[in-house]
Scaffold this motif. Structure first.
Motif, PDB file in Angstrom:
ATOM      1  N   UNK A 115      54.674 -48.610 -59.083  1.00 43.36           N
ATOM      2  CA  UNK A 115      54.012 -49.795 -59.624  1.00 43.36           C
ATOM      3  C   UNK A 115      53.790 -50.846 -58.554  1.00 43.36           C
ATOM      4  N   UNK A 116      54.664 -50.950 -57.585  1.00 38.65           N
ATOM      5  CA  UNK A 116      54.469 -51.948 -56.531  1.00 38.65           C
ATOM      6  C   UNK A 116      53.469 -51.474 -55.481  1.00 38.65           C
ATOM      7  N   UNK A 117      53.225 -50.167 -55.438  1.00 35.68           N
ATOM      8  CA  UNK A 117      52.302 -49.625 -54.438  1.00 35.68           C
ATOM      9  C   UNK A 117      50.868 -49.509 -54.900  1.00 35.68           C
TER      10      UNK A 117
ATOM     11  N   UNK B  42      46.988 -38.668 -55.028  1.00 35.00           N
ATOM     12  CA  UNK B  42      47.657 -39.932 -54.692  1.00 35.00           C
ATOM     13  C   UNK B  42      48.168 -39.998 -53.264  1.00 35.00           C
ATOM     14  N   UNK B  43      48.051 -38.914 -52.521  1.00 37.80           N
ATOM     15  CA  UNK B  43      48.483 -38.917 -51.125  1.00 37.80           C
ATOM     16  C   UNK B  43      49.927 -38.472 -50.970  1.00 37.80           C
ATOM     17  N   UNK B  44      50.229 -37.947 -49.788  1.00 39.81           N
ATOM     18  CA  UNK B  44      51.562 -37.406 -49.520  1.00 39.81           C
ATOM     19  C   UNK B  44      52.630 -38.484 -49.537  1.00 39.81           C
ATOM     20  N   UNK B  45      52.289 -39.691 -49.067  1.00 41.62           N
ATOM     21  CA  UNK B  45      53.303 -40.735 -49.000  1.00 41.62           C
ATOM     22  C   UNK B  45      53.797 -41.133 -50.387  1.00 41.62           C
TER      23      UNK B  45
ATOM     24  N   UNK C 146      52.785 -41.946 -40.058  1.00 44.72           N
ATOM     25  CA  UNK C 146      51.382 -42.333 -40.055  1.00 44.72           C
ATOM     26  C   UNK C 146      51.190 -43.845 -40.100  1.00 44.72           C
ATOM     27  N   UNK C 147      52.280 -44.559 -39.935  1.00 42.34           N
ATOM     28  CA  UNK C 147      52.257 -46.021 -39.888  1.00 42.34           C
ATOM     29  C   UNK C 147      51.570 -46.622 -41.121  1.00 42.34           C
ATOM     30  N   UNK C 148      51.897 -46.066 -42.282  1.00 38.61           N
ATOM     31  CA  UNK C 148      51.369 -46.598 -43.530  1.00 38.61           C
ATOM     32  C   UNK C 148      52.237 -47.769 -43.967  1.00 38.61           C
TER      33      UNK C 148
ATOM     34  N   UNK D 154      58.491 -51.004 -52.602  1.00 38.61           N
ATOM     35  CA  UNK D 154      58.358 -49.556 -52.411  1.00 38.61           C
ATOM     36  C   UNK D 154      59.566 -49.000 -51.662  1.00 38.61           C
ATOM     37  N   UNK D 155      60.013 -49.713 -50.646  1.00 34.58           N
ATOM     38  CA  UNK D 155      61.189 -49.274 -49.888  1.00 34.58           C
ATOM     39  C   UNK D 155      62.420 -49.298 -50.787  1.00 34.58           C
TER      40      UNK D 155
END
Length: 183
Positions: free
Chosen positions: A177-179, A129-132, A3-5, A11-12
């Motif tokens: 925490x970073x997201x 919080x969303x699937x991602x 979804x190009x989020x 986060x990575x």
């Protein structure tokens, strides 16, 4: 990716840390076993389950706007119907086993906690919080599975378990925490 989020480097890094914890658990502390494909059957099933569950998490984005109970009934009915041919085959070949009292207790536990309650909470978490972001929590499944095998089955706790636990929890913490959006 689908979804190009946008994802931050932290986060990575958190995702990679938590995946490393899962791989450490599955390889019993010897990552070289993964390269040699020397993983026991149960751990291999768990790794495939995480991949399938990731697809399920992404699919939750498209779930119809129905009440959670309706969704759970649909999922439970689908699981029941799809398991019937396997159950029939087991009994037809003489491999079926009728559970004893302990087996029924284990089955009741599995039905209530991992099958129903955890799914309700997970679906609600994806909504909130969303699937991602929720998808990262799938990496807790093999960690808790390992912890349960230590507590219930009496398996030994090794240093790699502690490292894997720290990697998964630390990775999820870092990614979460970073997201978060700063308010």
């Amino acid at each position: 990716l689908l979804y190009r989020l946008a994802a931050s480097w932290a986060q990575i890094a958190g995702l990679l840390m938590s995946v490393a914890g899962v791989l450490l658990t599955a390889s019993h502390g010897e990552l070289s076993r993964l390269l040699a494909l020397d993983v026991n059957y149960g751990d291999a099933i768990m790794m495939v389950a995480i991949i399938v569950y990731s697809g399920y998490t992404v699919g939750l984005r498209y779930k119809p706007a129905i009440h959670w109970q309706s969704l759970m009934i649909t999922l439970a009915a689908s699981a029941f119907v799809s398991s019937l041919p396997f159950t029939i085959a087991e009994f037809a070949t003489g491999s079926g086993i009728i559970p004893d009292a302990r087996g029924w207790a284990v089955m009741a536990y599995v039905v209530v906690f991992p099958s129903i309650l955890s799914q309700i909470f997970y679906i609600r978490g994806v909504e909130l919080i969303g699937a991602n972001r929720a998808g990262l929590f799938i990496n807790l499944v093999p960690i808790f599975g390992t912890l349960l095998s230590i507590v219930i089955l009496g398996e030994d706790f090794h240093a790699y378990h502690a490292v894997a636990l720290a990697l998964v929890f630390g990775g999820i913490w870092l990614a979460e925490t970073s997201g978060r959006k700063q308010v």
